[in-house]
Enzyme design. Structure first.
Site, PDB file in Angstrom:
ATOM      1  N   ILE A  10       0.821  -1.220   0.000  1.00  0.00           N
ATOM      2  CA  ILE A  10       0.000   0.000   0.000  1.00  0.00           C
ATOM      3  C   ILE A  10       0.855   1.271   0.000  1.00  0.00           C
ATOM      4  CG2 ILE A  10      -0.286   0.273   2.517  1.00  0.00           C
ATOM      5  CD1 ILE A  10      -3.318   0.776   1.908  1.00  0.00           C
ATOM      6  N   ASN A  23      -2.562   1.141  16.005  1.00  0.00           N
ATOM      7  CA  ASN A  23      -3.055   0.753  17.342  1.00  0.00           C
ATOM      8  C   ASN A  23      -3.335   2.043  18.104  1.00  0.00           C
ATOM      9  OD1 ASN A  23      -0.617   1.565  18.910  1.00  0.00           O
ATOM     10  ND2 ASN A  23       0.320   0.013  17.622  1.00  0.00           N
ATOM     11  N   ASP A  33       1.258  -0.810   9.483  1.00  0.00           N
ATOM     12  CA  ASP A  33       1.595   0.373  10.287  1.00  0.00           C
ATOM     13  C   ASP A  33       3.103   0.659  10.196  1.00  0.00           C
ATOM     14  OD1 ASP A  33       1.316   2.432  12.114  1.00  0.00           O
ATOM     15  OD2 ASP A  33       0.922   1.145  13.841  1.00  0.00           O
ATOM     16  N   SER A 120      -7.307  -5.042  10.543  1.00  0.00           N
ATOM     17  CA  SER A 120      -7.505  -6.101  11.561  1.00  0.00           C
ATOM     18  C   SER A 120      -7.192  -7.523  11.081  1.00  0.00           C
ATOM     19  CB  SER A 120      -8.935  -6.095  12.143  1.00  0.00           C
ATOM     20  OG  SER A 120      -9.106  -5.030  13.040  1.00  0.00           O
ATOM     21  N   GLY A 122      -4.389  -8.890  10.162  1.00  0.00           N
ATOM     22  CA  GLY A 122      -3.044  -9.404  10.433  1.00  0.00           C
ATOM     23  C   GLY A 122      -2.920  -9.754  11.905  1.00  0.00           C
TER      24      GLY A 122
END
Ligand code: AR6
Length: 181
Positions: A10, A23, A33, A120, A122
């Site tokens: 991405i 998170n 992330d 969510s 992963g």
């Protein structure tokens, strides 16, 4: 809403906004992330730190925008998906809220395109097929309200990409070409 499906990273996608599966600390982490912060550079983390000093933490389902540093995007939308706990803890509603809040913000900011990872799916352990069903229901509810917005679902893994292809096969307007980046 126009839908595109891409298999790949991405952080390589050009879109006005890239959504981050973060998170509640917004201080970075692993998975998508980590990839977004690595590719985008320290500017994004500095903004997250400033936001957290004001709001304390980012709730599940909440969406927080920052600029996108070195990414080919104007914004990163940080959102926190639910941790899978078996399905009876409101996970589907919380996951839908991540997508809907991001679409809402894209609309408010007048964006033309937004790219989503599989939030969510992963570390947070959401079952993949159920997650794609949540995405499908959000798309159905938001299709009309987001005319002119291109929504790109980006999956690193071929298996996850295939699930999206299956779910959106036959949709008018969906670009299901095997784009790989
Ligand atoms: N491009 C596209 N998709 C990716 C990429 C990438 N570069 N990297 C991973 N994925 P995860 P979560 C996929 O674990 O489940 C973090 O540590 C991945 O294969 O990134 O919401 C945060 O800080 C999976 O399908 O996010 C949180 O602590 C999907 O992205 C926690 O993980 C999401 O996997 C959030 O867990």
């Amino acid at each position: 809403m126009d839908i595109q499906l891409i298999q790949g990273d991405i952080t390589k996608v050009s879109a006005d906004a890239i959504v981050n599966a973060a998170n509640s600390s917004l201080m970075g982490g692993g998975g998508v992330d980590g990839a977004i912060h690595r590719a985008g550079g320290p500017e994004i983390l500095a903004e997250c730190r400033e936001i957290i000093s004001r709001i304390g933490s980012c709730n599940k389902g909440q969406v927080v925008p920052t600029s996108a540093g070195r990414l080919k995007a104007r914004y990163v939308f940080h959102t926190v998906g639910p941790v899978w706990q078996g399905g009876a803890a409101g996970e589907a509603e919380l996951l839908a809220r991540c997508y809907e809040g991001s679409l809402e913000l894209a609309r408010e900011l007048g964006l033309s395109s937004i790219a989503f990872p599989a939030i969510s799916c992963g570390v947070y352990g959401y079952p993949k097929e159920e997650a794609v069903q949540v995405v499908r229901s959000v798309v159905d509810r938001w299709h009309e309200k987001t005319a002119g917005l291109t929504v790109i679902f980006v999956n690193l893994s071929r298996d996850m990409h295939r699930l999206y292809e299956k779910m959106f096969a036959g949709d008018a307007g969906a670009n299901l070409s095997e784009r790989k980046i």
